[in-house]
Motif scaffolding. Sequence first.
Motif, PDB file in Angstrom:
ATOM      1  N   ALA A 102      10.718  -4.797  -1.613  1.00  0.00           N
ATOM      2  CA  ALA A 102      11.028  -3.624  -2.535  1.00  0.00           C
ATOM      3  C   ALA A 102      10.839  -2.179  -1.599  1.00  0.00           C
ATOM      4  N   GLY A 103      10.074  -2.172  -0.869  1.00  0.00           N
ATOM      5  CA  GLY A 103       9.970  -0.841  -0.031  1.00  0.00           C
ATOM      6  C   GLY A 103      11.130  -0.778   0.949  1.00  0.00           C
ATOM      7  N   TYR A 104      11.405  -1.869   1.694  1.00  0.00           N
ATOM      8  CA  TYR A 104      12.338  -1.955   2.723  1.00  0.00           C
ATOM      9  C   TYR A 104      13.762  -1.724   2.014  1.00  0.00           C
ATOM     10  N   ASN A 105      13.965  -2.482   0.845  1.00  0.00           N
ATOM     11  CA  ASN A 105      15.191  -2.449   0.358  1.00  0.00           C
ATOM     12  C   ASN A 105      15.297  -0.967  -0.273  1.00  0.00           C
ATOM     13  N   ALA A 106      14.414  -0.033  -0.824  1.00  0.00           N
ATOM     14  CA  ALA A 106      14.420   1.088  -1.030  1.00  0.00           C
ATOM     15  C   ALA A 106      15.176   1.760  -0.010  1.00  0.00           C
ATOM     16  N   SER A 107      14.388   1.781   1.010  1.00  0.00           N
ATOM     17  CA  SER A 107      14.764   2.574   2.421  1.00  0.00           C
ATOM     18  C   SER A 107      16.106   2.404   2.610  1.00  0.00           C
ATOM     19  N   LYS A 108      16.485   0.797   2.776  1.00  0.00           N
ATOM     20  CA  LYS A 108      17.831   0.826   3.359  1.00  0.00           C
ATOM     21  C   LYS A 108      19.075   0.894   2.270  1.00  0.00           C
ATOM     22  N   PHE A 142      19.022  -7.297  -2.308  1.00  0.00           N
ATOM     23  CA  PHE A 142      17.427  -7.297  -2.675  1.00  0.00           C
ATOM     24  C   PHE A 142      16.792  -8.554  -2.491  1.00  0.00           C
ATOM     25  N   PHE A 143      15.572  -8.673  -2.323  1.00  0.00           N
ATOM     26  CA  PHE A 143      14.988  -9.750  -2.095  1.00  0.00           C
ATOM     27  C   PHE A 143      13.191  -9.739  -2.228  1.00  0.00           C
ATOM     28  N   THR A 186      24.471   5.249  11.405  1.00  0.00           N
ATOM     29  CA  THR A 186      23.161   5.127  10.954  1.00  0.00           C
ATOM     30  C   THR A 186      23.090   3.244  11.243  1.00  0.00           C
ATOM     31  N   LEU A 187      21.894   2.920  11.510  1.00  0.00           N
ATOM     32  CA  LEU A 187      21.485   1.513  11.447  1.00  0.00           C
ATOM     33  C   LEU A 187      20.873   0.986  10.251  1.00  0.00           C
ATOM     34  N   ALA A 188      21.564   0.760   9.222  1.00  0.00           N
ATOM     35  CA  ALA A 188      21.000   0.268   7.950  1.00  0.00           C
ATOM     36  C   ALA A 188      20.774  -1.367   8.179  1.00  0.00           C
ATOM     37  N   SER A 189      21.053  -2.119   7.312  1.00  0.00           N
ATOM     38  CA  SER A 189      20.864  -3.533   7.005  1.00  0.00           C
ATOM     39  C   SER A 189      21.723  -4.261   5.756  1.00  0.00           C
ATOM     40  N   THR A 205       0.889  -1.130   0.200  1.00  0.00           N
ATOM     41  CA  THR A 205      -0.013  -0.049  -0.031  1.00  0.00           C
ATOM     42  C   THR A 205       0.963   1.223   0.071  1.00  0.00           C
ATOM     43  N   ASP A 206       0.300   2.356  -0.447  1.00  0.00           N
ATOM     44  CA  ASP A 206       1.008   3.679  -0.252  1.00  0.00           C
ATOM     45  C   ASP A 206       1.440   3.935   1.058  1.00  0.00           C
ATOM     46  N   GLU A 207       0.435   3.727   1.952  1.00  0.00           N
ATOM     47  CA  GLU A 207       0.578   3.951   3.559  1.00  0.00           C
ATOM     48  C   GLU A 207       2.134   3.158   3.991  1.00  0.00           C
ATOM     49  N   GLN A 208       2.140   1.963   3.565  1.00  0.00           N
ATOM     50  CA  GLN A 208       3.131   1.085   3.672  1.00  0.00           C
ATOM     51  C   GLN A 208       4.537   1.649   3.286  1.00  0.00           C
ATOM     52  N   TRP A 209       4.588   1.981   2.090  1.00  0.00           N
ATOM     53  CA  TRP A 209       5.599   2.511   1.356  1.00  0.00           C
ATOM     54  C   TRP A 209       6.167   3.632   2.222  1.00  0.00           C
ATOM     55  N   HIS A 210       5.233   4.629   2.266  1.00  0.00           N
ATOM     56  CA  HIS A 210       5.834   5.860   2.936  1.00  0.00           C
ATOM     57  C   HIS A 210       6.253   5.840   4.310  1.00  0.00           C
ATOM     58  N   GLN A 211       5.634   4.871   4.943  1.00  0.00           N
ATOM     59  CA  GLN A 211       5.997   4.625   6.446  1.00  0.00           C
ATOM     60  C   GLN A 211       7.374   4.503   6.474  1.00  0.00           C
ATOM     61  N   MET A 212       8.005   3.570   5.394  1.00  0.00           N
ATOM     62  CA  MET A 212       9.212   3.076   5.571  1.00  0.00           C
ATOM     63  C   MET A 212      10.151   4.083   5.196  1.00  0.00           C
ATOM     64  N   ILE A 213       9.862   4.765   4.121  1.00  0.00           N
ATOM     65  CA  ILE A 213      10.767   5.796   3.359  1.00  0.00           C
ATOM     66  C   ILE A 213      10.899   6.928   4.541  1.00  0.00           C
ATOM     67  N   ASP A 214       9.528   7.249   4.980  1.00  0.00           N
ATOM     68  CA  ASP A 214       9.757   8.484   5.977  1.00  0.00           C
ATOM     69  C   ASP A 214      10.442   8.191   7.290  1.00  0.00           C
TER      70      ASP A 214
END
Length: 235
Positions: A149-155, A144-145, A135-138, A100-109
């Motif tokens: 997609a959203g988590y990868n993009a943010s990290k 990528f996996f 910073t704590l990345a990952s 969802t759009d909300e899930q994406w923006h929560q991770m990026i934000d």
Amino acid sequence: MNLKDKVAYITGGTKGIGLGVAQTLLDVGMRVAISGRSEASVDQGLKSLKSDKVLGIVSDVCKIADEQKAVNGILEKWGQLDIVLANAGVGNFAAIDEMTDEQWHQMIDTNLNGVFHTLKASVDALKRSKGYYMTLASLAGTNFFANGAGYNASKFGVVGFTQAAMLDLRKYDIKVTTIMPGSVATHFNNNVPDDSDAWKIQPEDIGQLVLDLLKMHPRTLPSKIEVRPTRPDKK
């Protein structure tokens, strides 16, 4: 760096990795501020740490004003800021056509904008102290996996942001490092840590890593660190 009475700020410091790092730094005589998004989470973190050298702050890293207020509160209380760990993060895992759009923006934000807000709010204080920003990345910041997609993009963004910030800030004698863990025994992604997580990295292990970085000779900077369990889970 002589660590006694140095001041650290840890976002997302009320549980998991942030709490583990906070305890490690308190154990060597540092003063530590931890932040979380709710008063209840901050109170729980303070109860877990049980120290008179810890400050609890309610702050949402998605909001630059919150982070500036947090840093101002630390400076008002202790007059300095030496180490910042931008640790706050969230993960929503779903195929890109189902996210969802909300899930994406929560991770990026949270995961990406948050590290910028925390650095932007603290950089002047770190210039004065010739401090350290982490910073704590990952490992998800380079690997990528599916459903990531959203988590990868943010990290991926956190890793790139931190490395570029390192080049910008080293002229001020500010050290900058990104830490990229694999599986850690935390509540991340609704996990409840128990004995089955014994094979994973433990929060205190990341605390030890942060301590090792702080003790590194000033001339040497490990700017990007990958850390993973010695042996993966055998399922």
